[in-house]
Enzyme design. Sequence first.
Site, mmCIF file in Angstrom:
data_model
loop_
_atom_site.group_PDB
_atom_site.id
_atom_site.type_symbol
_atom_site.label_atom_id
_atom_site.label_comp_id
_atom_site.label_asym_id
_atom_site.label_seq_id
_atom_site.Cartn_x
_atom_site.Cartn_y
_atom_site.Cartn_z
ATOM 1 N N LEU B 100 0.829 -1.203 0.000
ATOM 2 C CA LEU B 100 0.000 0.000 0.000
ATOM 3 C C LEU B 100 0.869 1.261 0.000
ATOM 4 O O LEU B 100 2.048 1.214 0.340
ATOM 5 C CB LEU B 100 -0.910 -0.033 1.225
ATOM 6 N N PRO B 101 0.284 2.399 -0.405
ATOM 7 C CA PRO B 101 1.099 3.598 -0.600
ATOM 8 C C PRO B 101 1.694 4.216 0.664
ATOM 9 O O PRO B 101 2.822 4.697 0.637
ATOM 10 C CB PRO B 101 0.146 4.600 -1.264
ATOM 11 N N ASN B 105 -3.031 4.282 4.722
ATOM 12 C CA ASN B 105 -3.658 3.192 3.989
ATOM 13 C C ASN B 105 -3.485 1.869 4.718
ATOM 14 O O ASN B 105 -4.405 1.052 4.776
ATOM 15 C CB ASN B 105 -3.041 3.059 2.592
ATOM 16 N N LYS B 206 15.033 -0.312 5.448
ATOM 17 C CA LYS B 206 14.642 0.343 4.193
ATOM 18 C C LYS B 206 14.873 1.855 4.272
ATOM 19 O O LYS B 206 15.441 2.480 3.372
ATOM 20 C CB LYS B 206 13.157 0.057 3.925
#
Lengths: 333, 333, 333, 333
Positions: B100-101, B105, B206
Site C-alpha cells: 500500500l502507498p 492506507n 529500508k
Amino acid sequence: VPLTSAKPRCMSDCQNHDSSVQRTHFNLFCRTMASKTPVGFIGLGNMGTPMAKNLLKNGYPVIATDAFPESCKELQDSGAQILDSPAEVAEKADRIITMLPSSPNVIEVYTGSNGILKKIKKGTLLIDSSTIDPAVSKEMAVAAEKMGAVFMDAPVSGGVGAASLAKLTFLVGGVEEEFNAAQELLTCMGANVVYCGQVGSGQAAKICNIMLLAIGMIGTAETMNLGIRLGLDPKLLAKILNMSSGRCWSSDSYNPVPSVMEGVPSANNYQGGFSTTLMAKDLGLAQNTATNTRTPVLLGSLAHQVYRTMCARGYANKDFSSIFQFLREEEGQ
Amino acid sequence: VPLTSAKPRCMSDCQNHDSSVQRTHFNLFCRTMASKTPVGFIGLGNMGTPMAKNLLKNGYPVIATDAFPESCKELQDSGAQILDSPAEVAEKADRIITMLPSSPNVIEVYTGSNGILKKIKKGTLLIDSSTIDPAVSKEMAVAAEKMGAVFMDAPVSGGVGAASLAKLTFLVGGVEEEFNAAQELLTCMGANVVYCGQVGSGQAAKICNIMLLAIGMIGTAETMNLGIRLGLDPKLLAKILNMSSGRCWSSDSYNPVPSVMEGVPSANNYQGGFSTTLMAKDLGLAQNTATNTRTPVLLGSLAHQVYRTMCARGYANKDFSSIFQFLREEEGQ
Amino acid sequence: VPLTSAKPRCMSDCQNHDSSVQRTHFNLFCRTMASKTPVGFIGLGNMGTPMAKNLLKNGYPVIATDAFPESCKELQDSGAQILDSPAEVAEKADRIITMLPSSPNVIEVYTGSNGILKKIKKGTLLIDSSTIDPAVSKEMAVAAEKMGAVFMDAPVSGGVGAASLAKLTFLVGGVEEEFNAAQELLTCMGANVVYCGQVGSGQAAKICNIMLLAIGMIGTAETMNLGIRLGLDPKLLAKILNMSSGRCWSSDSYNPVPSVMEGVPSANNYQGGFSTTLMAKDLGLAQNTATNTRTPVLLGSLAHQVYRTMCARGYANKDFSSIFQFLREEEGQ
Amino acid sequence: VPLTSAKPRCMSDCQNHDSSVQRTHFNLFCRTMASKTPVGFIGLGNMGTPMAKNLLKNGYPVIATDAFPESCKELQDSGAQILDSPAEVAEKADRIITMLPSSPNVIEVYTGSNGILKKIKKGTLLIDSSTIDPAVSKEMAVAAEKMGAVFMDAPVSGGVGAASLAKLTFLVGGVEEEFNAAQELLTCMGANVVYCGQVGSGQAAKICNIMLLAIGMIGTAETMNLGIRLGLDPKLLAKILNMSSGRCWSSDSYNPVPSVMEGVPSANNYQGGFSTTLMAKDLGLAQNTATNTRTPVLLGSLAHQVYRTMCARGYANKDFSSIFQFLREEEGQ
C-alpha cells in the site's frame, strides 16, 4: 620550449635503449647503480619524508630541504643531501618534487626570495604533490613556463601509511607529454598514477574525491546511528547497506561504527587515519573552489561546516569517522 | 500463541516431509500441483500487480482486493479471485500480503471497518510490503497478535521492473520463527529476502538505505558538477572517484551525469527510475523516524529538503538523479 | 449547534449588559464577586500552575487535575478544587483549559477512557494551550463538535516568567464567534490574545514563530562569532546589526553573546530561558508540519538538526541561545 | 608617519579654525565656495556614479576614472574631470574614494602598473567603499602605509536608491585619528557613518550584516510559506511574527510575500532591490572569511548555497526576496 625537454631528462638516466633486450639490461643497470640523476625534494613532513625515502630506495639520489632544519635529520640519515633553500635545490636538480601544507607555502617555495624559480634550470620538471587550490597550481605553472620549466600538480590520495609503503595514488595534472617523465618518479612512491588532464586537474580530482568522501562519511554515520536507535544490529545494517543502493566506501571499507569492522580507526577509538582538522582544511579548499566557480554544493558545504563544528568541539585530532561519536547521545544524558 | 501457528500453515502445503528424499518429492509436488492454499493480496498498484502475478506464476491461488475496483481487472484476467474488501480476503486466506502507498492506507486496510483484522483467522500470517513508519508496523503487529495472527513488515528495494522480474529485495522484520514461512512466499517475488530483526526492522533498514542513497546521490551530483566546472572530463572523474574513497553506488552504478553510463535514467533524460516525488516521500518518513528517535541527521534532513525543493520546481516526476540537472546553470544564463 | 452556545456561557457571568454604563457596573461586579462559574484546568506543570493561579486571582473558581497528583498540591493550597480525572472536571465545569506537554497527552486527556469527552456537557468551551501538531488540534475539534462542545487551540508564547506575571501571548484558533468567550479567560493569564483563524491556526502561528526564532538565533550566533573572530567588538557589532538589515529579535532583544546585553540567559551562563531540548521538540513539530504539507524548509530543517545535535552534546538543559557557546572554539584548542 | 598627515589635509580646506566662531564662518565658506580641494573617485558604476555626483553637489571638485571610458560620460557631464588611470588621479588628488566590484579590481586599482600607489602623494587619504575580503583591505592598508598614505575601508549598506539620495550607511575601518577626515567626505554621500575599528573592520561588519540578512530572509520566506500552507493569512502571520520573537528586518521591513507590504520588491514582481546574484557574491565573501578564520557558519553556508542554487535556476537578476517565489509550488504541479 619546455615540452621538448622531456627527452633529454629521460636520456640523462637511460643512455641506451635501442631494443627491448638492451632496455632490460638498462633497467637492471638503473636499479643497481647510483647513476640516476638527483631528484630534488622540498617539504619533509609526515608525508614528504617517507615519500623521499622511497625515492632513495629506488636508487635516486635525493637533494632536499625544509623550512624546519630539524625535519631534515631523518632523511639526511637515510642518505639524502640537505641544502638550505629551495633555490639551492633548484640549482642542483632538474626534477623537483614539493610536498607542502597549503597554498601560501607553495607560493613561497616556488616564487619567494629563496624560491625554486630564482635559480631554476631550463627544462626542469616540477611536481607539486601538495593539496592546494587548483588556481594556485595554474599560477605556478605559468610562472614556471616563463622560466622554461614545466610544472605539474600531483596531489596524493592515501595517508602516512600508504606513503611509507609506496602505495599512494597520485592524481596528476599538466602537459600530457610530460606525464611519462613524472610517472617514472611517482611510481617509486605510489601504486597508482592517474593522468587527470591539464594543470590543476590533479587538484580538482583530489578536491572532488574528498568532498564526496566527507558527504558519504557523515551520511553513513547518521544512517548507522539512526538504524541503531531503531533497533537494528550495526553489523547487519552495514551488510544490508553494502548490498543495496546506500553502499559507499565509508560504509563498506571504513565504517565509522566501532565493532562493525576491524583495522579501521573506529575500531581503535578513532586514533590514526585522517584527522578531522585536515578534513576540514580540505573541505575549505573544496568550498573555495566551488565558490570561485559559482557551483552550488549544498551537501558539500554542510559537510564542511559539520567538520568545522567538530573541530570547535574537541574532535580536531580524531579520525574523521569520529563524526559517528559526535552525533551519539552523550553518556549521562 | 501465534508463534506455534507457523507449522499448521506450512503443513497445509506440505503433508509429508519426514526425510530429505521425501522433501524433494514434496517440493516437486508443490511446484507442479495447484494444491497450494490461497494467498491473499491487498493493494494492486504498479508494484502490487506484478508481485501478485508472480505468486500466480508460482502456482499460488491468489485472492485479491484493492480500493479501486479498476485496479483489479488486470489481476483478475491473470486468474486471481477478486473480493470486495480486506475483511473478505481475510476470511478466505491464512496468508495475506499487503502493498500500500502509505501509513494511513495500511492502518485502514488492517484496522478499518472492513479491514483484515475484522475477520482474520487465528494463525494467519500477515506480510506488509508497504514502505511506512516502523512505529505503524509495530502497532499493526500488536493488533494482529491480539487476534492470534502474526504480522511481519517486508518492504522492498527495487522498482516496477524488479517487481515484474521477481528480482526485488525484501527486508523482513518480525518474529524469527515465522521468517521461513514468509520467505516461502517472498522468494516467489524477489531475489533476496533478508531477515532484519524484530517487527519494524524491515522498515528501519529500508529507511536507512534510502536516506544514505539520497545523500550519496546529491553528493555525487554536486561533486561531478564541481569537477566538470573545474575542467575535468566527467567519465574520467567518475573513474577516479570509483577507484577512490569517494566511491558510492550513485557514482559507480547510477551516475547522474548524462553520457557517463548507459542504461541509467541520466542516459534517458531522467525518465523512468525512482521519481523525485517518491524519494521526497520516503525521506519524509526517514525524517519523521529521526525526529521521533531524537537522532540528529544533518545531511539526511538537508537531502530531504533538497528533494522537496526540486518537487516545487518541476522535477517531481523525473528520476531522483535529475538533481544533477537541477544544480546545473540554466541555459541562457 | 455549539456556535450558539456562546451566549449562554457569557450570560452565566454577565446577566445584564444592555448599555455601556451597565457593562461597567457588571464588570465591577464580576471582578469583585465570586459569582463567576468555575473553570476547569488540566495540566499543572511549570506553565499550567501559574496560569491557573492567575485565574484564581481573577476570581474564577478553578477545578483542576493532573496525571501526577503531587503536581496538584500547590494549586490546591491556592484554593483550587482537585479532582481525579479530566472526565470528572468535565462534569463540573463548562469552560476547561488544558496545558499539556505534547500531542499524545492531549489525545489522552480529551479522548482517553477518563478523558474530557467522556462526561462533557453540551456547550462546553475547551481551550487547549499546549503546543502540538495543528492536525491534532483539528481532530480534537471534530471530536468535541460531535459532543456539542467547542474546541479552540490557544498555544502560548512566553515562558514561566510570563506565565507568572500574566504576560503570555495567546495565539488562538477556532470559530470566530467563540473568540470573545475565550478571550475573557485568556486575558486573565496573558497580555496579548490574538485571533489567528480557524481551529489549528493558533498552533500554526506558534510553530511558524518558533521556526523563524530558531533560524534567527543560530544566524545571530554564527554572525556574532564570525565578527568577533574578525576583530569586531561584540557590543559594537550588535549595535551595527541592530541598525541594519541583519536586525532580528535574537540580535536586539536576546543577544546570545555574554556581555552584550543584561538580563538575558547569555548574561547568566545560559541558565533559565527556553531550553535547547524544548526548542528541539518544537522544531520537530515544525518539521513534521512542513513534511506533511510538503513545504521546503531548508534552513528550518537545519536549525532543527543543529539543536538536536546540541542535545546530543550536552546542551539539552541550557537556554537555546547557548548555540553561541556551542560554536565557539573549546578552551585548550 | 601617515597618522600626523591628517591635519595638513584638513588644513587644505580650512585655513583658519582657531575658534568656533571662525569655524562656522569657515564651514559656510566651504559649503558655498569651490575652494575645496579636489577628491579623486575611481569606479563609476551604478553605485559610484551617484556617489560621486553627491560629492559634486556638496561643492567638491571631483577627478575621476573608470576602466570603461563610457562609464565616465555621465559624471563628466555633471562637471567632473576625467583622467585615464588611477595613477593619474593619485597625482592630482590627496583624497581618493574607490568603489569597485570585487577584490581583484581593488588590488589592480591600488597596486597595478597604473595603480594609485604608483603616483600617490604622501599623506593621501584613501577610502575604499567596495565590498571585499577584509584581508585584502588589510593588505592595501599595509601597501599604502609604505607610501606614507592612509587607507580606510568604508563599504556601504544600501543600494542604488540610497546612493542617489545620499542615504547610504558607511561602515568604516581604519586608524581612528583619520575617521573625522573620512567622515567629512562620507557624510556627503550617506546618512550614517559608523566607525567599526581597525582597518578591515568595515568589511567585517558589512559581511556579518549581509550573512545575517540572508539567513533572516530565507527563514522568513520558509516561515511565511509554511504558515500560508497551514491556512494562515499572510498579513496576519506577518503581524504575529513582528510582535513576537520571530521578528526580523525581512519580516517587518522587506517582507518577501507579495501583498503583505507595499513599496518593496515583492510587491513589484521582485524587480529592483538587491539582486540574488549580488547576494550570492557577498555570501561567497562571508564564506571565504569564515573558512579563513575557521568559524563554523552552518546556516550562513546553507544560505549561500541556496542563493547560489537560485542563480542556477534563473533567479540571478531578481531581488533576493524572490526566495519566497523559488520555494513555492510551481503552477500546474
